[in-house]
Design a protein around this motif. Structure first.
Motif, PDB file in Angstrom:
ATOM      1  N   THR A 150     -10.128 -44.852  18.178  1.00  0.00           N
ATOM      2  CA  THR A 150      -8.874 -45.189  18.852  1.00  0.00           C
ATOM      3  C   THR A 150      -7.805 -44.191  18.429  1.00  0.00           C
ATOM      4  OG1 THR A 150      -9.448 -47.533  18.905  1.00  0.00           O
ATOM      5  CG2 THR A 150      -7.149 -46.965  19.260  1.00  0.00           C
ATOM      6  N   TYR A 151      -7.347 -43.373  19.396  1.00  0.00           N
ATOM      7  CA  TYR A 151      -6.395 -42.300  19.142  1.00  0.00           C
ATOM      8  C   TYR A 151      -4.994 -42.679  19.624  1.00  0.00           C
ATOM      9  CZ  TYR A 151     -10.580 -39.303  18.762  1.00  0.00           C
ATOM     10  OH  TYR A 151     -11.779 -38.739  18.407  1.00  0.00           O
ATOM     11  N   LEU A 152      -3.990 -42.068  19.015  1.00  0.00           N
ATOM     12  CA  LEU A 152      -2.659 -42.029  19.603  1.00  0.00           C
ATOM     13  C   LEU A 152      -2.649 -40.916  20.647  1.00  0.00           C
ATOM     14  CD1 LEU A 152      -0.455 -42.240  16.368  1.00  0.00           C
ATOM     15  CD2 LEU A 152      -0.962 -44.102  17.955  1.00  0.00           C
ATOM     16  N   VAL A 153      -1.892 -41.089  21.730  1.00  0.00           N
ATOM     17  CA  VAL A 153      -1.878 -40.085  22.794  1.00  0.00           C
ATOM     18  C   VAL A 153      -0.455 -39.582  23.036  1.00  0.00           C
ATOM     19  CG1 VAL A 153      -3.927 -40.993  23.923  1.00  0.00           C
ATOM     20  CG2 VAL A 153      -1.702 -41.880  24.577  1.00  0.00           C
ATOM     21  N   ASN A 154      -0.376 -38.296  23.402  1.00  0.00           N
ATOM     22  CA  ASN A 154       0.900 -37.649  23.744  1.00  0.00           C
ATOM     23  C   ASN A 154       1.951 -37.874  22.662  1.00  0.00           C
ATOM     24  OD1 ASN A 154      -0.146 -36.763  26.254  1.00  0.00           O
ATOM     25  ND2 ASN A 154       0.286 -38.768  27.150  1.00  0.00           N
ATOM     26  N   VAL A 155       1.633 -37.415  21.465  1.00  0.00           N
ATOM     27  CA  VAL A 155       2.523 -37.653  20.328  1.00  0.00           C
ATOM     28  C   VAL A 155       3.500 -36.489  20.142  1.00  0.00           C
ATOM     29  CG1 VAL A 155       0.830 -39.084  19.144  1.00  0.00           C
ATOM     30  CG2 VAL A 155       0.901 -36.635  18.679  1.00  0.00           C
ATOM     31  N   GLU A 156       4.659 -36.810  19.639  1.00  0.00           N
ATOM     32  CA  GLU A 156       5.661 -35.803  19.255  1.00  0.00           C
ATOM     33  C   GLU A 156       6.510 -36.369  18.136  1.00  0.00           C
ATOM     34  OE1 GLU A 156       9.571 -33.377  20.943  1.00  0.00           O
ATOM     35  OE2 GLU A 156       8.169 -34.300  22.373  1.00  0.00           O
ATOM     36  N   TYR A 157       6.706 -35.559  17.097  1.00  0.00           N
ATOM     37  CA  TYR A 157       7.477 -35.994  15.939  1.00  0.00           C
ATOM     38  C   TYR A 157       8.426 -34.889  15.494  1.00  0.00           C
ATOM     39  CZ  TYR A 157       3.374 -39.036  15.832  1.00  0.00           C
ATOM     40  OH  TYR A 157       2.358 -39.894  16.186  1.00  0.00           O
ATOM     41  N   GLN A 158       9.524 -35.290  14.897  1.00  0.00           N
ATOM     42  CA  GLN A 158      10.394 -34.375  14.175  1.00  0.00           C
ATOM     43  C   GLN A 158      10.267 -34.692  12.690  1.00  0.00           C
ATOM     44  OE1 GLN A 158      14.374 -34.783  15.704  1.00  0.00           O
ATOM     45  NE2 GLN A 158      13.900 -33.770  17.648  1.00  0.00           N
ATOM     46  N   VAL A 159      10.195 -33.656  11.869  1.00  0.00           N
ATOM     47  CA  VAL A 159       9.934 -33.840  10.436  1.00  0.00           C
ATOM     48  C   VAL A 159      10.977 -33.085   9.623  1.00  0.00           C
ATOM     49  CG1 VAL A 159       8.290 -33.449   8.564  1.00  0.00           C
ATOM     50  CG2 VAL A 159       7.461 -34.103  10.837  1.00  0.00           C
ATOM     51  N   ARG A 160      11.413 -33.720   8.545  1.00  0.00           N
ATOM     52  CA  ARG A 160      12.245 -33.051   7.544  1.00  0.00           C
ATOM     53  C   ARG A 160      11.523 -33.148   6.205  1.00  0.00           C
ATOM     54  NH1 ARG A 160      17.865 -35.427   7.488  1.00  0.00           N
ATOM     55  NH2 ARG A 160      18.379 -33.757   8.975  1.00  0.00           N
ATOM     56  N   ALA A 161      11.399 -32.030   5.501  1.00  0.00           N
ATOM     57  CA  ALA A 161      10.650 -32.023   4.241  1.00  0.00           C
ATOM     58  C   ALA A 161      11.180 -30.918   3.329  1.00  0.00           C
ATOM     59  CB  ALA A 161       9.161 -31.814   4.512  1.00  0.00           C
ATOM     60  N   HIS A 162      10.817 -30.990   2.057  1.00  0.00           N
ATOM     61  CA  HIS A 162      11.155 -29.940   1.103  1.00  0.00           C
ATOM     62  C   HIS A 162       9.995 -29.791   0.131  1.00  0.00           C
ATOM     63  CE1 HIS A 162      12.131 -33.547  -1.272  1.00  0.00           C
ATOM     64  NE2 HIS A 162      12.027 -32.780  -2.353  1.00  0.00           N
ATOM     65  N   PHE A 163      10.051 -28.782  -0.720  1.00  0.00           N
ATOM     66  CA  PHE A 163       8.988 -28.634  -1.726  1.00  0.00           C
ATOM     67  C   PHE A 163       9.571 -28.689  -3.128  1.00  0.00           C
ATOM     68  CE2 PHE A 163      10.074 -24.163  -0.683  1.00  0.00           C
ATOM     69  CZ  PHE A 163      10.315 -23.639  -1.946  1.00  0.00           C
ATOM     70  N   GLU A 164       8.703 -29.098  -4.069  1.00  0.00           N
ATOM     71  CA  GLU A 164       9.063 -29.180  -5.481  1.00  0.00           C
ATOM     72  C   GLU A 164       7.984 -28.487  -6.297  1.00  0.00           C
ATOM     73  OE1 GLU A 164       9.491 -33.312  -6.372  1.00  0.00           O
ATOM     74  OE2 GLU A 164      11.219 -33.597  -5.039  1.00  0.00           O
ATOM     75  N   TRP A 165       8.363 -27.963  -7.439  1.00  0.00           N
ATOM     76  CA  TRP A 165       7.382 -27.284  -8.286  1.00  0.00           C
ATOM     77  C   TRP A 165       6.338 -28.268  -8.798  1.00  0.00           C
ATOM     78  CZ3 TRP A 165       8.070 -22.907  -6.612  1.00  0.00           C
ATOM     79  CH2 TRP A 165       9.289 -22.239  -6.591  1.00  0.00           C
ATOM     80  N   ASN A 166       5.111 -27.820  -8.833  1.00  0.00           N
ATOM     81  CA  ASN A 166       4.020 -28.617  -9.372  1.00  0.00           C
ATOM     82  C   ASN A 166       4.016 -28.434 -10.888  1.00  0.00           C
ATOM     83  OD1 ASN A 166       1.669 -29.896 -10.052  1.00  0.00           O
ATOM     84  ND2 ASN A 166       0.377 -28.842  -8.564  1.00  0.00           N
ATOM     85  N   ARG A 170       6.974 -19.331  -9.698  1.00  0.00           N
ATOM     86  CA  ARG A 170       8.014 -20.262  -9.250  1.00  0.00           C
ATOM     87  C   ARG A 170       9.287 -19.493  -8.871  1.00  0.00           C
ATOM     88  NH1 ARG A 170       7.359 -24.800 -14.047  1.00  0.00           N
ATOM     89  NH2 ARG A 170       5.197 -25.417 -13.534  1.00  0.00           N
ATOM     90  N   ASN A 171       9.330 -19.084  -7.629  1.00  0.00           N
ATOM     91  CA  ASN A 171      10.514 -18.417  -7.091  1.00  0.00           C
ATOM     92  C   ASN A 171      10.871 -19.124  -5.786  1.00  0.00           C
ATOM     93  OD1 ASN A 171      12.249 -16.589  -5.566  1.00  0.00           O
ATOM     94  ND2 ASN A 171      11.771 -15.068  -7.144  1.00  0.00           N
ATOM     95  N   GLU A 172      11.880 -19.974  -5.847  1.00  0.00           N
ATOM     96  CA  GLU A 172      12.194 -20.852  -4.717  1.00  0.00           C
ATOM     97  C   GLU A 172      12.524 -20.079  -3.452  1.00  0.00           C
ATOM     98  OE1 GLU A 172      15.362 -24.398  -3.497  1.00  0.00           O
ATOM     99  OE2 GLU A 172      15.140 -23.775  -5.584  1.00  0.00           O
ATOM    100  N   ASN A 173      13.362 -19.047  -3.550  1.00  0.00           N
ATOM    101  CA  ASN A 173      13.761 -18.309  -2.355  1.00  0.00           C
ATOM    102  C   ASN A 173      12.575 -17.665  -1.661  1.00  0.00           C
ATOM    103  OD1 ASN A 173      16.468 -18.914  -2.375  1.00  0.00           O
ATOM    104  ND2 ASN A 173      17.071 -17.106  -3.544  1.00  0.00           N
ATOM    105  N   LYS A 174      11.694 -17.075  -2.435  1.00  0.00           N
ATOM    106  CA  LYS A 174      10.546 -16.398  -1.834  1.00  0.00           C
ATOM    107  C   LYS A 174       9.666 -17.382  -1.076  1.00  0.00           C
ATOM    108  CE  LYS A 174      10.326 -12.557  -5.089  1.00  0.00           C
ATOM    109  NZ  LYS A 174       9.500 -11.813  -6.065  1.00  0.00           N
ATOM    110  N   HIS A 175       9.310 -18.483  -1.707  1.00  0.00           N
ATOM    111  CA  HIS A 175       8.456 -19.475  -1.049  1.00  0.00           C
ATOM    112  C   HIS A 175       9.166 -20.082   0.168  1.00  0.00           C
ATOM    113  CE1 HIS A 175       5.211 -19.294  -3.903  1.00  0.00           C
ATOM    114  NE2 HIS A 175       6.015 -19.544  -4.913  1.00  0.00           N
ATOM    115  N   PHE A 176      10.464 -20.307   0.056  1.00  0.00           N
ATOM    116  CA  PHE A 176      11.216 -20.896   1.162  1.00  0.00           C
ATOM    117  C   PHE A 176      11.211 -19.971   2.386  1.00  0.00           C
ATOM    118  CE2 PHE A 176      15.515 -21.619   3.154  1.00  0.00           C
ATOM    119  CZ  PHE A 176      15.178 -22.815   3.769  1.00  0.00           C
ATOM    120  N   PHE A 177      11.458 -18.682   2.172  1.00  0.00           N
ATOM    121  CA  PHE A 177      11.491 -17.767   3.302  1.00  0.00           C
ATOM    122  C   PHE A 177      10.106 -17.513   3.889  1.00  0.00           C
ATOM    123  CE2 PHE A 177      15.699 -16.827   1.589  1.00  0.00           C
ATOM    124  CZ  PHE A 177      16.439 -16.775   2.761  1.00  0.00           C
TER     125      PHE A 177
END
Length: 247
Positions: free
Chosen positions: A89-105, A115-122
């Motif tokens: 059973t699938y969802l059909v014709n899906v569309e989402y908007q996402v907001r996310a960020h990253f953190e150091w592991n 760990r260079n935030e600007n480099k990974h971000f760009f």
């Protein structure tokens, strides 16, 4: 709170199937009505991933009506050496908007030099503009997805100005051994509520139900041996050196 390394994007596809992998062992698959934290995280990792950091989805906005379609599927029954019959059973014709960020592991001190935030971000922004570094899947391999940058909250959702919708107990995601240093893979569950079409994710450690699954070894990474530095990766994807102004 919006973080300095926040990215926003639109993801869509003809089909999607978001479910708890532990419930799939019987052969039948039935999608949750909305994407899980882990599914969004997987989409982000398809866009750009390195073990140096961990993607943290903040919120997802459901744009299209939640509709399902069931299909008869003939998966391979490996124990019998022949095909079986299952209903997906699938969802059909899906569309989402996402907001996310990253953190150091922080469980990977061996990658502290990366760990260079600007480099990974760009790099992440460049990969997003190109539709992802790897193919994007919406829950399962057969559900192809597509991504592009957008402004979170723009446009109209069919669930704007609707009452809150409790979605019951759902999978939040999986925690791997190299993300928390515990030596265990564990499963997290929570009870999301959709408000005006938006689901705001709690952080992994805030989930009310966390269940250990099995012990897991942490893979070792060594820069320039089995993992690229972000400088080398940036040069590969852009054909140019990293601008020192980004340092």
């Amino acid at each position: 709170m919006q973080h300095s390394n926040t990215i926003e994007f639109r993801v869509w596809g003809r089909y999607a199937l978001f479910s708890d992998p532990i419930t799939r062992v019987g052969g039948e698959k039935c999608s949750y009505p909305v994407p899980t934290y882990q599914a969004i995280k997987g989409i982000l990792e398809s866009c750009y991933w390195k073990p140096t950091f961990v993607w943290v989805p903040d919120e997802v906005r459901i744009m299209n009506p939640i509709e399902t379609e069931s299909k008869g599927i003939r998966p391979v029954a490996f124990s019998k050496g022949a095909n079986d019959l299952s209903i997906y059973t699938y969802l059909v014709n899906v569309e989402y908007q996402v907001r996310a960020h990253f953190e150091w592991n922080l469980s990977r001190p061996d990658l502290e030099a990366d760990r260079n935030e600007n480099k990974h971000f760009f790099i992440a922004k460049r990969m997003l503009e190109r539709g992802g570094r790897r193919d994007v899947f919406l829950g399962t391999r057969e559900c192809q997805g597509y991504i592009e940058p957008c402004k979170f909250g723009e446009g109209t959702s069919v669930y704007d100005n609707t009452p809150p919708v409790p979605l019951g107990l759902m999978l939040h995601g999986l925690t791997y051994a190299d993300e928390d240093g515990s030596g265990w893979m564990s499963e997290r569950l929570w009870r999301p509520v959709m408000e005006n079409g938006i689901i705001r994710f709690v952080r992994p450690e805030e989930c009310p139900v966390i269940r250990p699954i099995r012990k897991q070894k942490t893979k070792e990474f060594v820069l320039e041996k089995n993992i690229q530095s972000c400088e080398a990766l940036y040069e590969e994807v852009t054909g140019d050196g990293m601008d020192t102004a980004l340092l």
